[in-house]
Structures are given as structure tokens and as C-alpha cells.
Design an enzyme around this catalytic site. Structure first.
Site, PDB file in Angstrom:
ATOM      1  N   GLU A 148       0.882  -1.162   0.000  1.00  0.00           N
ATOM      2  CA  GLU A 148       0.000   0.000   0.000  1.00  0.00           C
ATOM      3  C   GLU A 148       0.926   1.220   0.000  1.00  0.00           C
ATOM      4  O   GLU A 148       1.901   1.252   0.755  1.00  0.00           O
ATOM      5  CB  GLU A 148      -0.854   0.036   1.269  1.00  0.00           C
ATOM      6  CG  GLU A 148      -1.767  -1.162   1.477  1.00  0.00           C
ATOM      7  CD  GLU A 148      -3.094  -1.035   0.719  1.00  0.00           C
ATOM      8  OE1 GLU A 148      -3.336   0.027   0.127  1.00  0.00           O
ATOM      9  OE2 GLU A 148      -3.872  -2.006   0.737  1.00  0.00           O
ATOM     10  N   ASP A 183       9.737  -4.401 -17.470  1.00  0.00           N
ATOM     11  CA  ASP A 183       8.295  -4.197 -17.244  1.00  0.00           C
ATOM     12  C   ASP A 183       7.956  -2.700 -17.268  1.00  0.00           C
ATOM     13  O   ASP A 183       7.219  -2.209 -16.417  1.00  0.00           O
ATOM     14  CB  ASP A 183       7.905  -4.793 -15.887  1.00  0.00           C
ATOM     15  CG  ASP A 183       6.393  -5.021 -15.788  1.00  0.00           C
ATOM     16  OD1 ASP A 183       5.718  -5.056 -16.832  1.00  0.00           O
ATOM     17  OD2 ASP A 183       5.892  -5.169 -14.657  1.00  0.00           O
ATOM     18  N   ASP A 188       9.109   0.279  -9.792  1.00  0.00           N
ATOM     19  CA  ASP A 188       8.700  -1.122  -9.877  1.00  0.00           C
ATOM     20  C   ASP A 188       9.732  -2.008 -10.582  1.00  0.00           C
ATOM     21  O   ASP A 188       9.673  -2.223 -11.794  1.00  0.00           O
ATOM     22  CB  ASP A 188       7.340  -1.249 -10.575  1.00  0.00           C
ATOM     23  CG  ASP A 188       6.745  -2.634 -10.317  1.00  0.00           C
ATOM     24  OD1 ASP A 188       7.442  -3.490  -9.741  1.00  0.00           O
ATOM     25  OD2 ASP A 188       5.579  -2.850 -10.697  1.00  0.00           O
TER      26      ASP A 188
HETATM   27  N1  LIG Z   1       7.568   6.686  -5.318  1.00  0.00           N
HETATM   28  C1  LIG Z   1       6.302   6.804  -5.685  1.00  0.00           C
HETATM   29  N2  LIG Z   1       5.790   8.006  -5.998  1.00  0.00           N
HETATM   30  C2  LIG Z   1       4.487   8.162  -6.334  1.00  0.00           C
HETATM   31  N3  LIG Z   1       3.628   7.121  -6.410  1.00  0.00           N
HETATM   32  C3  LIG Z   1       4.082   5.892  -6.108  1.00  0.00           C
HETATM   33  C4  LIG Z   1       5.436   5.662  -5.752  1.00  0.00           C
HETATM   34  N4  LIG Z   1       5.602   4.342  -5.515  1.00  0.00           N
HETATM   35  C5  LIG Z   1       4.417   3.775  -5.718  1.00  0.00           C
HETATM   36  N5  LIG Z   1       3.496   4.690  -6.075  1.00  0.00           N
HETATM   37  C6  LIG Z   1       2.094   4.458  -6.359  1.00  0.00           C
HETATM   38  O1  LIG Z   1       1.687   3.269  -5.689  1.00  0.00           O
HETATM   39  C7  LIG Z   1       1.293   2.284  -6.632  1.00  0.00           C
HETATM   40  C8  LIG Z   1       1.756   0.908  -6.140  1.00  0.00           C
HETATM   41  O2  LIG Z   1       3.155   0.887  -6.143  1.00  0.00           O
HETATM   42  P1  LIG Z   1       3.952  -0.356  -6.683  1.00  0.00           P
HETATM   43  O3  LIG Z   1       3.522  -0.663  -8.067  1.00  0.00           O
HETATM   44  O4  LIG Z   1       5.400  -0.094  -6.458  1.00  0.00           O
HETATM   45  O5  LIG Z   1       3.397  -1.442  -5.664  1.00  0.00           O
HETATM   46  P2  LIG Z   1       3.790  -2.947  -5.513  1.00  0.00           P
HETATM   47  O6  LIG Z   1       3.304  -3.399  -4.188  1.00  0.00           O
HETATM   48  O7  LIG Z   1       5.247  -3.103  -5.848  1.00  0.00           O
HETATM   49  O8  LIG Z   1       2.965  -3.652  -6.584  1.00  0.00           O
HETATM   50  P3  LIG Z   1       3.133  -5.199  -6.810  1.00  0.00           P
HETATM   51  O9  LIG Z   1       3.568  -5.813  -5.535  1.00  0.00           O
HETATM   52  O10 LIG Z   1       1.789  -5.581  -7.247  1.00  0.00           O
HETATM   53  O11 LIG Z   1       4.216  -5.259  -7.831  1.00  0.00           O
HETATM   54  C9  LIG Z   1       1.912   2.724  -7.945  1.00  0.00           C
HETATM   55  O12 LIG Z   1       1.144   2.304  -9.029  1.00  0.00           O
HETATM   56  C10 LIG Z   1       1.921   4.242  -7.838  1.00  0.00           C
HETATM   57  O13 LIG Z   1       0.663   4.773  -8.188  1.00  0.00           O
END
Ligand SMILES: Nc1ncnc2c1ncn2[C@@H]1O[C@H](COP(=O)(O)OP(=O)(O)OP(=O)(O)O)[C@@H](O)[C@H]1O
Length: 598
Positions: free
Chosen positions: A290, A439, A477
Site C-alpha cells: 500500500e 516491465d 517497480d
Molecule cells: N515513489 C512513488 N511516488 C508516487 N507514487 C508511487 C510511488 N511508488 C508507488 N506509487 C504508487 O503506488 C502504486 C503501487 O506501487 P507499486 O507498483 O510499487 O506497488 P507494488 O506493491 O510493488 O505492486 P506489486 O507488488 O503488485 O508489484 C503505484 O502504481 C503508484 O501509483
């Protein structure tokens, strides 16, 4: 995404062209939703309506490919030990048959995705114009060595991973050990491709790494940074002798060490360092994490090591997070904290801090979560379920802005700047760490407007300043990414995820995964910088077909011919030499005049 475009009189309206091409096609909106992991696959709910004239994938909630794919992500943890062995077999086969080692699906037992295939068959019969969010959720990292691997006896997968990772890589110079990576800021592991003109088919470009001086240590209490590397290795090897369930406390200790903590913090301890907690708002979500805006930073909270299933998933283990931490920190090293870097850029999102926390979800976060759910409709489970002893890793990241999907680009200059920043960043990371993002869809490129006229890169010792036209790009990511830290290769075996390659035909994101598979011949641990080029081509497509910004037909022609020329490049490093980018760089003298950041 808006389909409006601001155009000059002479412009060709691509959207009109697309719409015109669709005349006479069935007017269909496909709505589907994916089931969570415990349902062992995807619950594809298809409904067809005949009102619009454009085929679209219209999810009832956020489309989540990653959730569907998550079931396989877990498999990749279990098979990670086999990955290297399978790669060796593939290499042997490839030697016998230099054309291509066949991908023998018969030897690999995959879950039955009959339903999904039927679904894709159905949607494939239509032209797909909507992009799909990333399949992000792939479980753990795999590690391998570049070449001449020793076939290891049948030891536990984690031990094997670490044993392999301890083998010195032949082609790398002094390694960037874990301890050294931990010494951020500013571990200048500097690496050069000897010959950038080499064909991309040469699997492991020769890296010359040079550890520079001025390595600053972190305050690690009694543990010196050299000892730390050793301790981490011992600890991991020791922990891997025991069962997964029995050992994660050791990985957990390492994680604490990585985060410079002797015990877990509370969430509010962490957040209060960055802002008054009442100002926290949720800004995004992933399958595991989150994301909350906390002051000027973004905190991504990933629950770990617990038994409670989260969003239908097993929680990630400490050992998996350790690897993600290594990758983020490695990329952090590119940020250039002194002026000596051989390769430097600030485009990969900055990891400001990493913290291990424990406790029930903080009530302030629960409120922020509920507010976001009210507005956007969360796909994730309500966090109030977490028990008092739940542990988390908190990634404190720089705020990168809005993703390309939702960001409104104003004009061609902004688009050009986006492309040059992404290409230069990939070139720098390739040169330094053989990095491939793998990706780079439009959800993983964040954009924000800044006053700096230029953004600085150093590529193989050469300083470069790219014009921003007011736009700053950040790449996020790294779940599917491949990196060579100098000591180890972190990669994800995408072969364990067959559905990734069965996405809709004509969807440029999914076409890109398929092209990556061709390029890598499914040796996902190998270095194939061409994969970066494939994502650059994807980005050009996105700009041409999905984004509305002020442009002339001449600009569109430029983009189309860039895409064509990209075919002939085998890396981002080569691509950055393209004429398209030339005029976007300013000289050192011009830079001085502009007075931008250097
Ligand atoms: N550094 C950041 N700045 C602004 N928004 C961010 C940032 N990091 C993440 N987000 C927001 O949060 C969302 C979720 O982040 P992220 O894709 O890194 O999650 P995740 O848990 O790695 O996803 P998954 O585990 O499904 O790969 C992103 O799509 C983006 O909208």
C-alpha cells in the site's frame, strides 16, 4: 484516459483514424474481473455491450493482471533453485543447436489455465486498444551467475541461491558486495561496457567494474561494513540449512541489520519523522504494498512473514524482501553523491530509507486507506485484519508524481523529454549494472513538473544534460528487473509465468513481453539489453496511440521513424546515440548558461 487531442490544422488525427478503422466492427465492451489467488486462477467475467464504437476492456474495478499472475509467482519461489540448472541445460542445448534451444513445455508442470486461455481466445478475436496494468506480482527473485556455472548438488533452493551468488562472476571486476551496497549513499561501483557496438546476442557484455575511493560507511553500530557482508552471508547460509518456516527469523535479523535497526519500529515512529501523521493520504496500491504519501515522501508498506493471507496472497518472506532491498539500494548508487561517478542518473526512484515495523495497522493509515477506498474502490483487503505482531517493511521513497497513464502531457517537447530521460537512464543502468527493467509499462513511469531546465546523466564518464521542458521522469517497480550487482545477478524467471505471454494480441504491453521472450530465448538470467529497447518502442507506441498532446504531423512522423530505427539497436546505450535524442542534449557550456542543476 482522455482521447481528446489538441492539434494544429495540418495534423493527422490518429484518434479519428483509429475510430474510422473501427467502423463496421462489432461495438463491444468487454468487462472482466480477476479472481484472487485462493480461487486458483482467474475468474473471468465477460460481459458484452454494444454501445460505444471502440472496443475496450472496462473492468468493474482496477484491472489487475498481477493478481491473476500471482499464483505463479509463488511457484517461482519453489523452483528458483532449478532456474540456474534449467538455464544450464538450455545453454547446453543451445550449444548443440546454435539456432535456438527449444522451450520444452512438456517438462514444466504449470497450473491449468484453461479458463484463461479460453478468455484470451475470446478477446483475441477483437482488436484491443486498452492497455493493461502490469503483471507485477511474481513472487521472489532468482539469482544466478553469468556463465560457467557450477552445477550444484541438490541443496535447498535458498542455500543454492546464496552459494551461487557467492561464486565470483568471471566477467566482473571487484564486486559490489552486499556490505558495500549497504554503504549508500554513493557506492560508486563503476562499470563499463567494453564494446557497446557489440551485438546484443553476445549474452554477457563484459563489465569492467572499478570500486572507487570515498566509500562512506553507514553507522552500523558495532558491525563494521566488511563484517556485515560476512555476517549476512553466514547468516543466510545458516538459515538456509533449516526449513523455510524455521529460518525466516534469521532473514528477519538480516533485514533489521540492513535497515540499521536492532528491533522493529512502530509505523507511527517512522511516519512521524516525515510529517504529522494526520496528513497522511493513500496514493496507490499494489498486490503486496500500500502506498501512502507521507510528507514529501511515499511510504510503501509491505507486510511480511505473517500467516494471514493478504489480498489472497501468502505474505512475502524476509528473504524475498532482502533481495528487493539489495536491488533498490543498488540502483540508488546511481544517484551520484559525489562528482566522480562513471555512471550516474537520478531517474530511478530514490529509496530514502527502509524500515522494519511491527504492530497492528496504524489507525491513521486505516483512515487513509478507507478514504481512498471510498474514492477509488480498493482491490486490497482491509488492513484492519492485521494482528498485533504483524511485521512490515516500509520503503520510504521519493515522491515521483503521477504515472504516465494518468498524466496529461502538454506537447511534443514533453514527450521527447520523457523518451530521452527514460532512454538515458536505462543506458546508464545498463552500463553500470547490466540492468534491464523488463516491465516498463505506462504505470511504472512517474512524471512530475519541475523548474529545472535540464537533468544530468553521466554515461561512461561523459556528463550529459538532457532538456526537461519542465518534466521530471522517475522509473519505479523493479519486480521483473534483472541486475548484476557485480557479485550477483538478481532476476526473475519469467518462464514460470506462462500467462504473462498469453495476454491479448495487439496489446503492445503484452506484445512486448512476448518479444522479450524471443530475445532472451527464455534464459532470463542472461543479459539482453535489447529488452530495454523493446520497452522504448512500446513507449513510442504509447505516445503515438494513447496519449493526447499538442503535436504536428511532422512530430508523429519523427516518432514513427524513431520506432523504426530502434529496431536496429541492441541496447538503450546504443539507442541514446540516435539522432532523435541529439538535439535534446545541451553542451556543458550551454548548461552553464542555463544554470540548471549539474
Ligand atoms: N515513489 C512513488 N511516488 C508516487 N507514487 C508511487 C510511488 N511508488 C508507488 N506509487 C504508487 O503506488 C502504486 C503501487 O506501487 P507499486 O507498483 O510499487 O506497488 P507494488 O506493491 O510493488 O505492486 P506489486 O507488488 O503488485 O508489484 C503505484 O502504481 C503508484 O501509483
Amino acid at each position: 484516459m482522455g482521447s481528446q487531442r489538441v492539434s494544429g490544422d495540418n495534423d493527422i488525427d490518429l484518434w479519428s483514424e483509429v475510430a474510422a478503422a473501427e467502423v463496421g466492427q462489432p461495438q463491444v465492451a468487454v468487462i472482466y474481473r480477476r479472481r484472487r489467488a485462493e480461487n486458483s486462477g482467474i475468474d473471468v467475467q465477460i460481459s458484452q455491450t454494444f454501445k460505444g464504437n471502440r472496443l475496450s476492456l472496462a473492468p468493474s474495478k482496477r484491472i489487475s493482471w498481477n493478481r491473476a499472475l500471482s499464483t505463479r509467482g509463488r511457484t517461482s519461489i519453489a523452483i528458483s533453485a532449478d532456474v540456474v540448472y534449467r538455464h544450464q541445460l538450455k545453454q547446453k542445448e543451445a550449444k548443440k543447436n546454435p539456432k535456438r534451444a527449444p522451450y520444452n513445455r512438456t517438462n514444466v508442470k504449470f497450473p491449468d489455465y484453461g479458463n484463461e486461455r479460453a478468455y484470451f481466445k475470446e478477446v483475441d478475436s477483437f482488436e484491443l486498444l486498452e492497455e493493461s496494468p502490469s503483471p507485477k506480482n511474481f513472487g521472489t527473485w532468482s539469482m544466478g551467475i553469468q556463465s560457467d556455472q557450477i552445477i550444484l548438488p541438490d541443496v535447498s533452493s535458498r542455500l543454492r541461491k546464496w552459494l551461487i551468488s557467492r561464486q565470483p562472476t568471471q566477467s566482473c571486476g571487484p564486486s559490489s558486495s552486499l556490505a558495500k551496497i549497504l554503504e549508500t549513499p554513493g557506492v560508486p561501483m563503476e562499470s563499463v561496457y567494453c564494446d557497446v557496438s557489440k551485438s546484443s546476442n553476445e549474452k554477457t557484455p563484459v563489465l569492467i567494474s572499478a570500486q572507487k575511493s570515498n566509500v562512506k560507511g553507514l553507522d552500523l553500530g558495532d558491525v563494521s561494513s566488511d563484517d556485515l557482508g560476512e555476517e549476512i552471508t553466514k547468516l543466510t547460509l545458516k538459515s538456509n540449512h533449516t526449513s523455510i518456516d524455521g529460518n525466516y527469523h534469521d532473514s528477519f535479523s538480516m533485514l533489521l541489520m540492513f535497515c540499521k535497526q536492532s528491533s522493529p519500529s512502530t509505523m507511527s515512529d517512522v511516519f512521524s519523522q516525515y510529517c504529522d501523521p494526520i496528513n497522511i493520504v493513500k496514493i496507490g496500491e499494489g498486490t503486496y504494498g500500500e502506498a501512502f504519501k507521507v510528507g514529501a515522501t511515499v511510504c510503501k508498506i509491505v507486510p511480511i512473514d505473517g500467516d494471514l493471507r493478504v489480498n489472497g496472497e501468502m505474505q512475502k518472506r524476509s528473504s524475498e524482501l532482502l533481495e528487493e532491498v539489495v536491488l533498490s539500494r543498488t540502483l540508488n548508487n546511481l544517484r551520484g553523491h559525489d562528482n566522480n561517478e562513471y555512471n550516474a542518473c537520478t531517474t530511478f526512484i530514490e529509496t530514502i530509507d527502509l524500515r522494519v515495523c511491527q504492530g497492528a495497522y496504524d489507525p491513521i493509515l486505516i483512515k487513509a486507506w478507507e478514504d481512498w477506498d471510498g474514492k477509488h474502490g480498493s482491490e486490497n483487503d482491509h488492513p484492519k485484519e492485521f494482528p498485533e505482531n504483524q511485521c512490515y517493511v516500509v520503503f520510504v521513497l521519493a515522491h515521483g508524481g503521477q504515472d504516465l497513464e494518468s498524466f496529461v502531457l502538454l506537447n511534443f517537447n514533453e514527450s521527447r523529454s520523457l523518451l530521452v530521460q527514460v532512454t538515458a537512464a536505462l543506458a546508464v543502468a545498463e552500463a553500470s549494472y547490466e540492468f534491464e527493467h523488463r516491465d516498463l509499462h505506462w504505470g511504472n513511469i512517474l512524471l512530475t513538473r519541475k523548474n529545472d531546465a535540464t537533468v544530468h546523466f553521466t554515461l561512461e564518464g561523459k556528463p550529459m544534460w538532457a532538456q526537461t521542458f519542465g518534466l521530471k521522469v522517475s522509473i519505479i517497480d523493479f519486480t521483473l528487473s534483472r541486475i548484476n550487482t557485480g557479485e550477483r545477478i538478481l532476476f526473475l524467471d519469467l518462464s514460470s509465468d506462462p500467462l504473462l505471454f498469453e495476454g491479448p494480441k495487439g496489446d503492445s504491453q503484452f506484445e512486448t513481453y512476448r518479444k522479450m521472450r524471443e530475445v532472451t530465448e527464455e534464459c532470463w538470467d542472461g543479459s539482453y539489453p535489447k529488452t530495454n529497447v523493446l520497452w522504448l518502442q512500446y513507449l513510442v507506441d504509447i505516445l503515438l496511440l494513447k496519449k493526447s498532446f499538442k503535436r504536428a504531423s511532422k512530430d508523429e512522423r519523427e516518432l514513427r521513424s524513431l520506432k523504426k530505427r530502434l529496431h536496429s539497436y541492441s541496447s538503450a546505450r546504443e539507442s541514446i546515440t540516435d539522432a532523435f535524442f541529439e538535439e535534446l542534449f545541451v553542451s556543458a557550456d550551454e548548461q552553464k548558461e542555463i544554470g540548471g542543476n549539474s
